[in-house]
Design a protein around this motif. Structure first.
Motif, PDB file in Angstrom:
ATOM      1  N   ILE A  40     166.300 122.963 -10.576  1.00 41.66           N
ATOM      2  CA  ILE A  40     167.457 122.105 -10.303  1.00 41.66           C
ATOM      3  C   ILE A  40     167.647 121.919  -8.799  1.00 41.66           C
ATOM      4  O   ILE A  40     167.853 120.812  -8.316  1.00 41.66           O
ATOM      5  CB  ILE A  40     168.724 122.678 -10.973  1.00 41.66           C
ATOM      6  N   GLU A  41     167.542 123.005  -8.043  1.00 42.40           N
ATOM      7  CA  GLU A  41     167.884 122.911  -6.621  1.00 42.40           C
ATOM      8  C   GLU A  41     166.785 122.316  -5.747  1.00 42.40           C
ATOM      9  O   GLU A  41     167.066 121.795  -4.681  1.00 42.40           O
ATOM     10  CB  GLU A  41     168.298 124.292  -6.098  1.00 42.40           C
ATOM     11  N   ARG A  48     168.725 116.134 -10.823  1.00 39.46           N
ATOM     12  CA  ARG A  48     169.732 117.142 -10.457  1.00 39.46           C
ATOM     13  C   ARG A  48     171.143 116.562 -10.568  1.00 39.46           C
ATOM     14  O   ARG A  48     172.043 117.165 -11.146  1.00 39.46           O
ATOM     15  CB  ARG A  48     169.478 117.592  -9.015  1.00 39.46           C
ATOM     16  N   GLU A  49     171.311 115.352 -10.016  1.00 40.58           N
ATOM     17  CA  GLU A  49     172.663 114.784  -9.990  1.00 40.58           C
ATOM     18  C   GLU A  49     173.116 114.353 -11.383  1.00 40.58           C
ATOM     19  O   GLU A  49     174.302 114.423 -11.695  1.00 40.58           O
ATOM     20  CB  GLU A  49     172.733 113.659  -8.958  1.00 40.58           C
ATOM     21  N   HIS A  50     172.163 113.950 -12.233  1.00 37.36           N
ATOM     22  CA  HIS A  50     172.514 113.611 -13.617  1.00 37.36           C
ATOM     23  C   HIS A  50     172.987 114.882 -14.350  1.00 37.36           C
ATOM     24  O   HIS A  50     173.994 114.861 -15.060  1.00 37.36           O
ATOM     25  CB  HIS A  50     171.311 113.003 -14.335  1.00 37.36           C
ATOM     26  N   TRP A  51     172.263 115.967 -14.126  1.00 38.07           N
ATOM     27  CA  TRP A  51     172.640 117.247 -14.739  1.00 38.07           C
ATOM     28  C   TRP A  51     174.038 117.652 -14.283  1.00 38.07           C
ATOM     29  O   TRP A  51     174.881 118.060 -15.089  1.00 38.07           O
ATOM     30  CB  TRP A  51     171.603 118.315 -14.371  1.00 38.07           C
ATOM     31  N   GLN A  52     174.297 117.535 -12.972  1.00 30.76           N
ATOM     32  CA  GLN A  52     175.617 117.916 -12.446  1.00 30.76           C
ATOM     33  C   GLN A  52     176.726 117.074 -13.072  1.00 30.76           C
ATOM     34  O   GLN A  52     177.782 117.589 -13.431  1.00 30.76           O
ATOM     35  CB  GLN A  52     175.655 117.711 -10.926  1.00 30.76           C
ATOM     36  N   HIS A  53     176.457 115.766 -13.208  1.00 32.27           N
ATOM     37  CA  HIS A  53     177.450 114.854 -13.765  1.00 32.27           C
ATOM     38  C   HIS A  53     177.780 115.246 -15.209  1.00 32.27           C
ATOM     39  O   HIS A  53     178.949 115.287 -15.607  1.00 32.27           O
ATOM     40  CB  HIS A  53     176.890 113.426 -13.678  1.00 32.27           C
ATOM     41  N   ILE A 140     171.390 136.240 -10.829  1.00 29.82           N
ATOM     42  CA  ILE A 140     170.167 135.425 -10.861  1.00 29.82           C
ATOM     43  C   ILE A 140     170.013 134.638  -9.560  1.00 29.82           C
ATOM     44  O   ILE A 140     168.952 134.618  -8.948  1.00 29.82           O
ATOM     45  CB  ILE A 140     170.202 134.454 -12.065  1.00 29.82           C
ATOM     46  N   ARG A 141     171.127 134.028  -9.098  1.00 31.95           N
ATOM     47  CA  ARG A 141     171.039 133.174  -7.908  1.00 31.95           C
ATOM     48  C   ARG A 141     170.645 133.981  -6.678  1.00 31.95           C
ATOM     49  O   ARG A 141     169.891 133.511  -5.829  1.00 31.95           O
ATOM     50  CB  ARG A 141     172.380 132.449  -7.664  1.00 31.95           C
ATOM     51  N   SER A 142     171.151 135.223  -6.578  1.00 33.23           N
ATOM     52  CA  SER A 142     170.827 135.991  -5.369  1.00 33.23           C
ATOM     53  C   SER A 142     169.358 136.417  -5.373  1.00 33.23           C
ATOM     54  O   SER A 142     168.703 136.363  -4.339  1.00 33.23           O
ATOM     55  CB  SER A 142     171.789 137.158  -5.173  1.00 33.23           C
ATOM     56  N   VAL A 143     168.815 136.762  -6.532  1.00 33.28           N
ATOM     57  CA  VAL A 143     167.384 137.117  -6.580  1.00 33.28           C
ATOM     58  C   VAL A 143     166.521 135.850  -6.436  1.00 33.28           C
ATOM     59  O   VAL A 143     165.484 135.861  -5.770  1.00 33.28           O
ATOM     60  CB  VAL A 143     167.049 137.880  -7.883  1.00 33.28           C
ATOM     61  N   SER A 295     172.943 124.195  -8.237  1.00 37.74           N
ATOM     62  CA  SER A 295     172.922 124.665  -9.623  1.00 37.74           C
ATOM     63  C   SER A 295     174.247 125.338  -9.969  1.00 37.74           C
ATOM     64  O   SER A 295     174.487 125.698 -11.111  1.00 37.74           O
ATOM     65  CB  SER A 295     171.768 125.652  -9.835  1.00 37.74           C
ATOM     66  N   ASN A 296     175.118 125.509  -8.975  1.00 39.34           N
ATOM     67  CA  ASN A 296     176.396 126.187  -9.183  1.00 39.34           C
ATOM     68  C   ASN A 296     177.605 125.300  -8.906  1.00 39.34           C
ATOM     69  O   ASN A 296     178.587 125.360  -9.624  1.00 39.34           O
ATOM     70  CB  ASN A 296     176.461 127.419  -8.266  1.00 39.34           C
ATOM     71  N   VAL A 297     177.497 124.498  -7.836  1.00 45.75           N
ATOM     72  CA  VAL A 297     178.683 123.767  -7.369  1.00 45.75           C
ATOM     73  C   VAL A 297     178.384 122.317  -6.973  1.00 45.75           C
ATOM     74  O   VAL A 297     177.248 121.972  -6.629  1.00 45.75           O
ATOM     75  CB  VAL A 297     179.299 124.452  -6.112  1.00 45.75           C
ATOM     76  N   ILE A 298     179.434 121.493  -7.022  1.00 42.43           N
ATOM     77  CA  ILE A 298     179.420 120.196  -6.340  1.00 42.43           C
ATOM     78  C   ILE A 298     180.343 120.372  -5.136  1.00 42.43           C
ATOM     79  O   ILE A 298     181.453 120.886  -5.266  1.00 42.43           O
ATOM     80  CB  ILE A 298     179.965 119.064  -7.242  1.00 42.43           C
ATOM     81  N   ILE A 299     179.847 119.992  -3.959  1.00 44.08           N
ATOM     82  CA  ILE A 299     180.660 120.127  -2.742  1.00 44.08           C
ATOM     83  C   ILE A 299     181.033 118.741  -2.233  1.00 44.08           C
ATOM     84  O   ILE A 299     180.191 117.847  -2.158  1.00 44.08           O
ATOM     85  CB  ILE A 299     179.861 120.851  -1.630  1.00 44.08           C
ATOM     86  N   GLU A 300     182.303 118.578  -1.888  1.00 45.45           N
ATOM     87  CA  GLU A 300     182.754 117.382  -1.181  1.00 45.45           C
ATOM     88  C   GLU A 300     183.384 117.852   0.125  1.00 45.45           C
ATOM     89  O   GLU A 300     183.875 118.980   0.200  1.00 45.45           O
ATOM     90  CB  GLU A 300     183.848 116.651  -1.959  1.00 45.45           C
TER      91      GLU A 300
END
Ligand code: ZN
Length: 456
Positions: A40-41, A48-53, A140-143, A295-300
């Motif tokens: 994803i990242e 990626r953006e479709h998945w986030q949406h 998972i994200r940290s590893v 894979s975790n956040v949407i940032i604005e």
């Protein structure tokens, strides 16, 4: 894409001994989750953006079904066609209200949840619920980051965590375990995991303990590094095998970063919060640019309420946590300022944050309304007064309170020298109050930041 394990430190008994099996269930699930995050990242931006949406729609459907608070915020809008900017900004007090009136939005029978709180030093910490999935994702994200960067898994991981526990003789407790790769410890021969829970560590005892094993990846608060190496000499760290400096809890100052880089130790910060976990991770090619953890956040970044720091215009960071089913965080004003770009100089095709400044960390507000960066290394304070710890707070537009801990008395000369040092850094307009205390009452503030503004 080429998948090849010849360079990976596979254990001699890595594979399953069960019939018709290759890798045991637990490490396999963990490894496949790492591949999810990396796909994803680092993969195709449109995918990626479709998945986030779609994940955003799922979260809003859930929140709308389970919460009157969220039904009111979503209003008459159709979730299928909704975009984030249609929704109002979520403040800390909104979160407090939602949690107090509705509790967790996940029924306890479906997935385990637990209550957490931020560790703000002033006011009431924000309480919220997280699910078991959030805790698993964070691990998972940290590893995953070490795999995404191709890091050496055989290096040790040395982690410092501030602790409120009762002090021991050395001011720290050390725990050592065989690996830092979680469920992948059975598959790969990784380095050891060495965790220091500390309050005010005794320098000599701490160095003695650190010298027992190569340090490897060093995860530590910059203010602790500054106070341990107040003379600026970090040779102890590279002589004892530090291979990467991972500042945590607060931003590292430029001169501290430069010292590590000059010693050949790369610096890799991450930007995270207790409410949502990983937000962004520093690029390995472009220092001080952070790839958003999409894979975790949407940032604005909301530029309507921007501040100017140096030559940069920074906006408010708004975070949407895609997996926040227990307490939804959608367009949450996390209290930091930053700039957001569409891509990175390294070629990464994804959002990038830079100039990240924490509202309560390193910015100081002046009486004319302007904001500037405030830095004060421990070394400058320790040159004037020998102390165990200190805390600097901007408590009003023209007032800075300084507490010097672990010393009974500060002489008039020392007070005068400290006052002129603070005026030089903050500005002449400030009244500086210096107080000597036996020990600083940090309350629930586990981050123990050297400086906070309570005005911004
Ligand atoms: Zn990059």
């Amino acid at each position: 894409m080429r998948i090849d394990f010849s360079e990976v430190p596979l254990k001699n008994r890595a594979f399953s001994e069960k019939p018709m099996s290759f890798v045991d269930e637990e490490p396999k699930t963990f490894l496949s989750a790492i591949i999810d995050v990396a796909a994803i990242e680092t993969g195709n931006r449109t995918a990626r953006e479709h998945w986030q949406h779609k994940q955003l729609q799922n979260l809003l459907e859930h929140a709308g079904q389970r919460s009157a608070f969220w039904r009111e915020r979503i209003g008459a809008k159709k979730i299928k066609g909704i975009s984030l900017s249609d929704l109002p900004i979520l403040t800390r007090s909104d979160v407090v209200e939602q949690v107090e009136t509705e509790g967790s939005l996940l029924p306890s029978k479906t997935i385990a949840t637990s209550k957490h709180a931020t560790s703000g030093s002033s006011g009431t910490p924000v309480q919220f619920f997280i699910s078991e999935m959030n805790a698993r994702y964070n691990q998972i994200r940290s590893v995953a980051q070490y795999f995404m960067e191709g890091c050496d898994l055989t290096l040790n991981n040395t982690v410092f965590k501030p602790s409120l526990r009762k002090r021991t003789e050395g001011g720290f407790v050390v725990e050592k375990s065989a690996g830092w790769l979680g469920p992948l410890n059975s598959l790969f021969q990784g380095g050891i995991y060495k965790k220091f829970s500390h309050s005010r560590p005794n320098r000599d005892l701490l160095f003695k303990e650190l010298a027992k094993d190569p340090i490897g990846y060093l995860v530590i608060q910059p203010s602790l590094v500054e106070s341990l190496f107040y003379d600026g000499d970090i040779s102890f760290l590279y002589e004892n095998g530090t291979e990467m400096f991972i500042p945590t809890g607060e931003a590292a100052d430029r001169d501290l970063r430069d010292r590590f880089v000059a010693a050949g130790i790369p610096v890799r910060a991450n930007y995270s919060s207790e409410e949502v976990g990983c937000l962004a991770i520093e690029c390995s090619d472009c220092p001080e640019n952070f790839h958003v953890a999409q894979s975790n956040v949407i940032i604005e970044v909301d530029n309507r309420d921007s501040v100017v720091v140096g030559s940069n215009r920074l906006g408010r960071v708004l975070v949407t946590h895609l997996h926040s089913y227990a307490t939804p965080f959608v367009r949450y004003d996390i209290g930091d300022f930053a700039t957001l770009s569409e891509g990175c100089g390294c070629g990464h095709d994804g959002l990038v944050l830079s100039n990240i400044y924490g509202r309560k960390k390193r910015l100081i507000k002046h009486s004319d309304g302007s904001v500037s960066r405030f830095t004060m290394g421990a070394g400058r304070i320790l040159e004037i007064v020998k102390c165990d710890e200190y805390r600097i707070r901007q408590t009003a537009l023209n007032t800075i309170e300084v507490e010097i801990g672990g010393t009974d008395q500060v002489s008039a000369d020392q007070i005068a020298a400290l006052k002129s040092l603070f005026k030089e850094r903050a500005g002449d307009e400030f009244q500086i109050h210096i107080n000597a205390v036996r020990s600083i009452d940090w309350g629930t503030d586990t981050k123990r930041l050297g400086f906070r503004s309570e005005v911004l």
